[in-house]
Design a protein around this motif. Structure first.
Motif, PDB file in Angstrom:
ATOM      1  N   ASP A  11       0.830  -1.213   0.000  1.00  0.00           N
ATOM      2  CA  ASP A  11       0.000   0.000   0.000  1.00  0.00           C
ATOM      3  C   ASP A  11       0.858   1.253   0.000  1.00  0.00           C
ATOM      4  O   ASP A  11       0.547   2.231  -0.688  1.00  0.00           O
ATOM      5  CB  ASP A  11      -0.935   0.009   1.209  1.00  0.00           C
ATOM      6  CG  ASP A  11      -2.039  -1.027   1.088  1.00  0.00           C
ATOM      7  OD1 ASP A  11      -2.209  -1.565  -0.026  1.00  0.00           O
ATOM      8  OD2 ASP A  11      -2.715  -1.307   2.088  1.00  0.00           O
ATOM      9  N   ASP A  38      -7.940  -0.418   8.293  1.00  0.00           N
ATOM     10  CA  ASP A  38      -7.705  -1.605   7.458  1.00  0.00           C
ATOM     11  C   ASP A  38      -6.624  -2.511   8.022  1.00  0.00           C
ATOM     12  O   ASP A  38      -6.341  -3.561   7.442  1.00  0.00           O
ATOM     13  CB  ASP A  38      -7.308  -1.185   6.039  1.00  0.00           C
ATOM     14  CG  ASP A  38      -8.450  -0.512   5.298  1.00  0.00           C
ATOM     15  OD1 ASP A  38      -9.600  -0.647   5.755  1.00  0.00           O
ATOM     16  OD2 ASP A  38      -8.182   0.150   4.268  1.00  0.00           O
ATOM     17  N   TYR A  39      -6.016  -2.117   9.145  1.00  0.00           N
ATOM     18  CA  TYR A  39      -4.886  -2.864   9.699  1.00  0.00           C
ATOM     19  C   TYR A  39      -5.172  -3.221  11.160  1.00  0.00           C
ATOM     20  O   TYR A  39      -6.012  -2.595  11.814  1.00  0.00           O
ATOM     21  CB  TYR A  39      -3.602  -2.033   9.599  1.00  0.00           C
ATOM     22  CG  TYR A  39      -3.274  -1.612   8.187  1.00  0.00           C
ATOM     23  CD1 TYR A  39      -2.505  -2.416   7.365  1.00  0.00           C
ATOM     24  CD2 TYR A  39      -3.763  -0.415   7.676  1.00  0.00           C
ATOM     25  CE1 TYR A  39      -2.204  -2.030   6.064  1.00  0.00           C
ATOM     26  CE2 TYR A  39      -3.469  -0.025   6.371  1.00  0.00           C
ATOM     27  CZ  TYR A  39      -2.696  -0.832   5.575  1.00  0.00           C
ATOM     28  OH  TYR A  39      -2.415  -0.461   4.297  1.00  0.00           O
TER      29      TYR A  39
END
Length: 442
Positions: free
Chosen positions: A194, A209-210
């Motif tokens: 990313d 998202d992590y």
């Protein structure tokens, strides 16, 4: 230093090996005890059977051989034995003992005594002994024994089976470690990918998202990416502002020199010096721009469009000098370079070919196995092989008969190097002059 993947894998394998090792020792100890208990239990049962049989034959112990039936008691040295001793010391044995006897423990309690001793032919045996007094007042020493090889064989069989089971558990543990390592390192791999692409797109990373452990790092990376973009943009703006600021005084000086030249003053040395100053400034600004672009961004430029546009421009310039430019370019070519930088590289090479060609020069752009190849060839005098490296490295001029600074190729080399590209000079097979071959990653 070991990577996180290697650390997690080694740690998982080490902890799994330790767990399997400790578990194996504990289970082996339990199995050994369990097998021994079962072995002793079977001996106790056979001892009880012998006592029951003896109680019915105290007046004639020889009948025990017919009363206690077991084929192993009949085969000599079969590994399974019994023996009874009366109060007078007379010993009666199973046929398996043949002409041997089993030693009795020296000190005995009222209960049974289980111990290890030797049997026929110095065979290691395990024996159960008890002194029994019957209702008729007779006293007997009753012994039942069995070879310890049976016990050892049972233990070995159990251990082999367990080793297979624990080996399978170990393999499952290693596979689980690999899967766990992949699951743990997965978010970091995603973050790496990313970060590489977000710079192109200009988007920020999304901490949600992590995993929670990685989210703070993602937020810091967002700040760093934003700061880097500001640095790159600011540096390019400063380079552009500096170029604009220097261009105006240079133009004024050039106009003044032209005016002096009209009055008959020899201004050629001054004009040449000013031209070299402009070229050196252009080289330094190009280097600054490349440094702040090639390493920090991954811009993509439509190379086919740039080649087509510059070909039209230089074709018009070539026609005014009675020369011809040929252009061959595949459609849909893209390169990871800033549009201004790649066009400056192509422009410098085409300008050099236009100056030195006699009648014709050509530009060709195509896909290659290792990226994009762009080649400009001319029918000029070319450059001797031993001088090519010096030309692209320092920008020196081998021939001063044509106006120029000699820095065009050198600037192109530096711009390409910032993006991992290369510029190679060779002899043109088609035109016989110089061929400038550029290789760029797609």
């Amino acid at each position: 230093m070991l990577s996180l993947r290697q650390r997690a894998l080694i740690g998982g394998i080490a902890s799994g090996a330790l767990s399997v090792g400790v578990g194996t020792l504990v289970v082996f100890s339990y199995i050994n005890t369990r097998v021994l208990d079962q072995f002793d239990g079977a001996l106790q049962d056979r001892h009880t059977q012998l006592v029951v049989g003896l109680s019915a034959t105290t007046d004639d112990p020889e009948n025990l051989r017919q009363l206690v039936f077991d084929p192993a008691y009949s085969a000599p040295y079969s590994g399974r034995y019994w023996q009874v001793t009366d109060s007078a010391g007379t010993i009666y044995t199973s046929a398996s003992l043949f002409d041997e006897t089993i030693a009795e423990p020296r000190s005995t309690s009222d209960g049974t005594t289980v111990w290890n001793t030797t049997g026929p032919d110095s065979e290691a045996i395990r024996s159960v002994y008890q002194k029994i007094t019957f209702e008729d007042g007779t006293e007997w020493g009753v012994t039942v024994a069995e070879s310890r090889s049976e016990l050892i064989n049972e233990r070995s069989a159990a251990q082999r089976n367990l080793l297979l089971v624990f080996g399978l558990v170990g393999l499952i543990g290693v596979a689980s470690s690999l899967l766990l390592t992949s699951a743990i390192v997965g978010p970091l791999r995603k973050l790496r990918a990313d970060v590489a692409h977000r710079w192109d797109q200009g988007d920020e990373l999304v901490p949600a998202d992590y995993p929670d452990e990685v989210s703070p790092l993602v937020e810091d990376l967002n700040k760093l990416l934003h700061r880097n973009r500001e640095i790159v943009s600011g540096s390019r703006r400063q380079a552009a502002d500096l170029a604009h600021a220097l261009k105006t005084p240079a133009t004024i000086l050039r106009n003044e020199l032209a005016a002096l030249s009209d009055t008959g003053v020899d201004t050629e040395p001054a004009e040449e010096a000013l031209t070299r100053i402009d070229a050196q400034l252009a080289r330094s600004l190009a280097r600054m721009r490349a440094t702040n672009t090639g390493e920090l961004t991954h811009s993509r430029t439509d190379l086919s469009n740039s080649v087509e546009r510059l070909s039209r421009l230089f074709s018009a310039m070539a026609e005014r000098e009675g020369k011809t430019l040929f252009s061959e370019c595949e459609a849909g070519l893209c390169v990871r370079m800033d549009p201004q930088d790649i066009e400056e590289v192509i422009g410098n090479i085409l300008d050099n070919a236009l100056k030195w060609c006699r009648t014709s020069f050509q530009i060709t752009a195509r896909r290659a196995d290792n990226g994009i190849e762009l080649c400009v060839e001319d029918d000029g005098p070319g450059i001797p092989e031993d001088a090519r490296l010096e030309v692209v490295r320092s920008g020196s001029r081998l021939d001063t008969s044509v106006k120029g600074t000699g820095l065009g190729l050198s600037i192109s080399v530096e711009l390409l190097a910032a993006y991992g590209g290369t510029l190679e000079l060779r002899r043109s097979e088609r035109f016989g002059g110089l061929a400038c071959e550029v290789k760029i990653s797609p």
